[in-house]
Scaffold this motif. Structure first.
Motif, short mmCIF file in Angstrom:
data_model
loop_
_atom_site.label_atom_id
_atom_site.label_comp_id
_atom_site.label_asym_id
_atom_site.label_seq_id
_atom_site.Cartn_x
_atom_site.Cartn_y
_atom_site.Cartn_z
N GLU A 267 3.55 -4.96 -10.80
CA GLU A 267 4.99 -4.84 -10.99
C GLU A 267 5.40 -3.49 -11.56
O GLU A 267 6.51 -3.02 -11.29
N PHE A 268 4.52 -2.85 -12.33
CA PHE A 268 4.90 -1.62 -13.02
C PHE A 268 4.26 -0.36 -12.45
O PHE A 268 4.48 0.73 -12.98
N GLN A 269 3.46 -0.49 -11.40
CA GLN A 269 2.90 0.72 -10.78
C GLN A 269 3.95 1.34 -9.84
O GLN A 269 4.90 0.68 -9.43
N PRO A 270 3.80 2.62 -9.50
CA PRO A 270 4.88 3.37 -8.82
C PRO A 270 5.32 2.80 -7.47
O PRO A 270 6.51 2.87 -7.13
N PHE A 271 4.40 2.27 -6.68
CA PHE A 271 4.75 1.92 -5.31
C PHE A 271 5.54 0.62 -5.20
O PHE A 271 6.19 0.38 -4.18
N THR A 272 5.51 -0.22 -6.22
CA THR A 272 6.28 -1.47 -6.13
C THR A 272 7.78 -1.23 -6.14
O THR A 272 8.49 -1.77 -5.27
N PRO A 273 8.36 -0.45 -7.07
CA PRO A 273 9.81 -0.20 -6.97
C PRO A 273 10.21 0.53 -5.70
O PRO A 273 11.29 0.28 -5.15
N MET A 274 9.34 1.42 -5.19
CA MET A 274 9.64 2.09 -3.93
C MET A 274 9.68 1.07 -2.79
O MET A 274 10.59 1.08 -1.94
N THR A 275 8.68 0.17 -2.77
CA THR A 275 8.62 -0.85 -1.72
C THR A 275 9.82 -1.77 -1.77
O THR A 275 10.45 -2.06 -0.74
N GLU A 276 10.17 -2.22 -2.98
CA GLU A 276 11.30 -3.15 -3.11
C GLU A 276 12.63 -2.47 -2.76
O GLU A 276 13.54 -3.12 -2.24
N THR A 277 12.73 -1.19 -3.03
CA THR A 277 13.95 -0.45 -2.64
C THR A 277 14.04 -0.35 -1.12
O THR A 277 15.11 -0.59 -0.53
N LEU A 278 12.93 0.01 -0.48
CA LEU A 278 12.93 0.06 0.99
C LEU A 278 13.21 -1.32 1.58
O LEU A 278 13.97 -1.45 2.55
N ARG A 279 12.61 -2.36 1.00
CA ARG A 279 12.82 -3.72 1.50
C ARG A 279 14.29 -4.12 1.36
O ARG A 279 14.87 -4.77 2.24
N GLY A 280 14.91 -3.73 0.26
CA GLY A 280 16.32 -4.04 0.08
C GLY A 280 17.20 -3.32 1.07
O GLY A 280 18.16 -3.88 1.60
N ASP B 168 8.20 -8.60 9.04
CA ASP B 168 9.39 -8.08 8.37
C ASP B 168 9.12 -7.79 6.90
O ASP B 168 9.71 -6.89 6.32
N TYR B 169 8.20 -8.56 6.31
CA TYR B 169 7.89 -8.37 4.90
C TYR B 169 7.05 -7.12 4.67
O TYR B 169 7.29 -6.36 3.72
N ILE B 170 6.03 -6.91 5.52
CA ILE B 170 5.06 -5.85 5.20
C ILE B 170 5.48 -4.45 5.65
O ILE B 170 4.96 -3.47 5.14
N VAL B 171 6.41 -4.34 6.60
CA VAL B 171 6.75 -3.01 7.11
C VAL B 171 7.21 -2.06 6.01
O VAL B 171 6.75 -0.91 5.96
N PRO B 172 8.12 -2.45 5.10
CA PRO B 172 8.51 -1.49 4.04
C PRO B 172 7.33 -1.00 3.21
O PRO B 172 7.25 0.18 2.86
N GLY B 173 6.39 -1.92 2.88
CA GLY B 173 5.22 -1.49 2.13
C GLY B 173 4.30 -0.60 2.94
O GLY B 173 3.74 0.38 2.43
N MET B 174 4.14 -0.91 4.22
CA MET B 174 3.28 -0.11 5.08
C MET B 174 3.86 1.29 5.32
O MET B 174 3.11 2.26 5.51
N MET B 175 5.17 1.41 5.31
CA MET B 175 5.78 2.73 5.46
C MET B 175 5.34 3.67 4.35
O MET B 175 5.25 4.89 4.55
N LEU B 176 5.04 3.11 3.17
CA LEU B 176 4.61 3.93 2.05
C LEU B 176 3.12 4.24 2.07
O LEU B 176 2.64 5.02 1.26
#
Length: 254
Positions: free
Chosen positions: A203-216, A59-67
């Protein structure tokens, strides 16, 4: 003139989709590799990393893997554009009464369609191996909308990489930094488990806010300012990639 450009873009989109259907190796490669990475991280590293993730690791990795798919598609776009530029097909298109910008636009829109379908395949595989989301229809639409926007922005960057490369081989190497960025964010483990320096970068590279948004959106965690950051990065990629690729295209075709 706008109607003419839209019609030409549809033609170029159809060309790229037909080309992807007849020669699927590149498309399959950039879609299957993230799916294989999902399976590898879940079944090989999942037991060790589940405690750090604070719950079911899948459940944790799927949002990151989608990117991963948008990141890998940058290579596909770059190679496709570089191939067209070196094989002379663009020179043939330039002799026709058509909007030359449609050559790039068709490639980018075709990549968005293929990428969204690839992410859908990944979600289906994830569901088969245990991924569960409480998101409603609106959250899923928003998640796929963000994915599509990320693919759109990164595809324009990929077009720039392809136009800047001298050969398709070099075009496959130049976007390597973007391909690795999803591994260096919060997609695989929480950033607070990383050492100082690496944590700040993650924390400040582009994919982290995208991942956290998808996770949310998919898992109900807090999004905060990550949503604004994710949209800003996607729009920034699109604007920079569009201006860069259009400038290179005009220079190389004049």
């Amino acid at each position: 003139m706008t109607t003419h450009a839209l019609a030409d873009s549809r033609t170029m989109l159809r060309r790229n989709l037909v080309h992807a259907k007849r020669y699927p190796a590149m498309t399959i490669g950039v879609v299957i590799m993230p799916v294989l990475l999902l399976l590898m991280f879940n079944y090989i590293f999942g037991g060790a990393l589940e405690k750090a993730a604070g719950g079911h690791y899948i459940d944790y990795i799927v949002p990151g893997m989608m990117l991963m798919i948008p990141a890998y598609l940058v290579v596909g776009v770059a190679v496709g554009i570089a191939s067209d530029m070196t094989k002379g097909i663009v020179n043939r298109f330039r002799t026709m009464p058509m909007a030359h910008s449609s050559i790039l636009t068709g490639q980018v829109i075709g990549t968005v369609i293929q990428g969204v379908l690839g992410v859908g395949l990944m979600v289906a595989v994830a569901a088969l191996i245990g991924f569960r989301s409480d998101a409603g229809a609106l959250e899923w639409v928003a998640a796929f909308g963000l994915i599509a926007l990320a693919i759109f922005g990164l595809a324009w960057l990929g077009a720039g990489f392809g136009l800047a490369a001298k050969t398709p081989e070099s075009a496959s190497n130049t976007p390597t930094v973007i391909v690795f960025l999803p591994f260096l964010g919060s997609g695989l483990v929480p950033t607070d488990t990383m050492p100082a320096g690496v944590r700040q970068f993650a924390e400040f590279q582009p994919f982290t806010p995208m991942t956290e948004t998808l996770r949310g959106l998919l898992m109900g965690t807090a999004i905060g300012w990550n949503g604004v950051g994710a949209l800003a990065w996607c729009i920034g990629f699109a604007v920079v990639g569009y201006l860069w690729s259009r400038s290179l295209f005009r220079r190389k075709t004049n």
